[in-house]
Write an enzyme that holds these catalytic residues in place. Sequence first.
Site, short mmCIF file in Angstrom:
data_model
loop_
_atom_site.label_atom_id
_atom_site.label_comp_id
_atom_site.label_asym_id
_atom_site.label_seq_id
_atom_site.Cartn_x
_atom_site.Cartn_y
_atom_site.Cartn_z
N GLY A 14 28.00 -1.25 25.61
CA GLY A 14 29.25 -0.33 25.97
C GLY A 14 29.68 -0.73 27.30
O GLY A 14 30.19 0.34 27.80
N GLY A 15 29.66 -1.89 28.04
CA GLY A 15 29.76 -1.99 29.19
C GLY A 15 31.04 -2.31 29.51
O GLY A 15 31.56 -2.50 30.67
N ASN A 88 23.54 2.01 26.24
CA ASN A 88 24.52 2.98 26.50
C ASN A 88 25.47 3.24 25.56
O ASN A 88 26.16 4.36 25.29
CB ASN A 88 25.09 2.37 27.86
N SER A 140 22.55 12.64 26.04
CA SER A 140 23.56 13.72 26.62
C SER A 140 22.83 14.95 26.56
O SER A 140 21.85 15.11 26.01
CB SER A 140 24.62 13.46 25.46
N TYR A 154 26.65 13.85 16.31
CA TYR A 154 26.48 13.47 17.71
C TYR A 154 25.27 14.10 18.44
O TYR A 154 24.39 13.29 18.89
CB TYR A 154 27.85 13.66 18.51
N ALA A 156 22.78 15.41 17.03
CA ALA A 156 21.35 15.10 16.41
C ALA A 156 21.00 13.70 16.87
O ALA A 156 19.92 13.25 17.05
CB ALA A 156 21.77 15.02 15.02
N LYS A 158 21.95 12.15 19.70
CA LYS A 158 21.44 12.17 21.08
C LYS A 158 20.29 12.64 21.27
O LYS A 158 19.47 12.06 22.35
CB LYS A 158 22.48 12.95 21.80
N ILE A 187 31.49 13.39 31.67
CA ILE A 187 31.99 12.34 32.58
C ILE A 187 33.14 11.83 32.05
O ILE A 187 33.48 11.70 31.00
CB ILE A 187 30.82 11.23 32.51
#
Length: 240
Positions: A14-15, A88, A140, A154, A156, A158, A187
């Site tokens: 995910g960069g 990430n 997260s 989401y 669950a 994380k 963020i």
Amino acid sequence: MLTSIKGKSVIVTGGSKGIGRGIAQVFAAQGAKVTLIARDEAGLKEAATEMGGNVRYEIADVGDWNAVKAAVDSTAKAQGGLDIMCANAGYFPQTKIVEMDVEEWDSVMACNLRSSFLAVKASIPYFEKANKGRVILTSSITGAVTGFPGWSHYGASKAGQLGFLKTAAMELSRYNTTINAVMPGNIYTEGLQGLGQEYLDTMAASIPLKRLGAVEDIGNAALFFAVSYTHLTLPTSDLV
Ligand code: NAP
């Protein structure tokens, strides 16, 4: 004493955008060799070009084992091994349980949780060979600390990353490798912007500094977990 990450081989999934791009920028600025992984080649190319000569990219879906393995192997070949894996990549569609279909649940789990397992599994041969390594997961606050309507899957995924991490830390210790997670709040990223201005304003207003976090904040936290403490010899766990 903290060692430098200059010349270290790093992958950031995910960069090409958001937090991953922030992590990659911080690492590249410290002189690391960085490979970005994502699906969209145009985005990858643009991000790698902006970050300069030490940054390359691989195209892969982080939920696909064959694609992840190929990308990690190719990176290790190009960068002379692998020192640091930043797993990430993730996404956060908002759908209430009553409206969510099974496919969406599975897709979020594959991208956000299965991906952590695949990234670690593909990295282990390189950590074993070098007898050292670092893994940083982007988890997260959602899931482990709090909830939010529409993010049952989401949250669950994380929280699941943290469950995975606890056993992975034991198993990775035999390769002198650590695994940690960053747990960001809100963020300011491309992904978060997709939730709309009202969401951004509400979240910013709830934060004491009255602004959303910046991707570099998380990049610097990841950097902290990536550097080595030279005065410590990590004990090998008796459990594994
Ligand atoms: P973002 O701005 O949407 O960026 C997501 C990145 O991940 C992109 O590079 C995207 O590129 C890549 N990606 C998405 N799905 C992928 C897949 N299946 N395979 C490979 N790459 C994929 O998201 P973000 O806000 O930076 O979030 C990044 C991570 O931080 C996620 O794990 C998220 O859960 C976590 N997080 C974010 C926040 C926040 O407030 N932003 C807070 C807490 C945690 P492609 O689309 O080209 O694949």
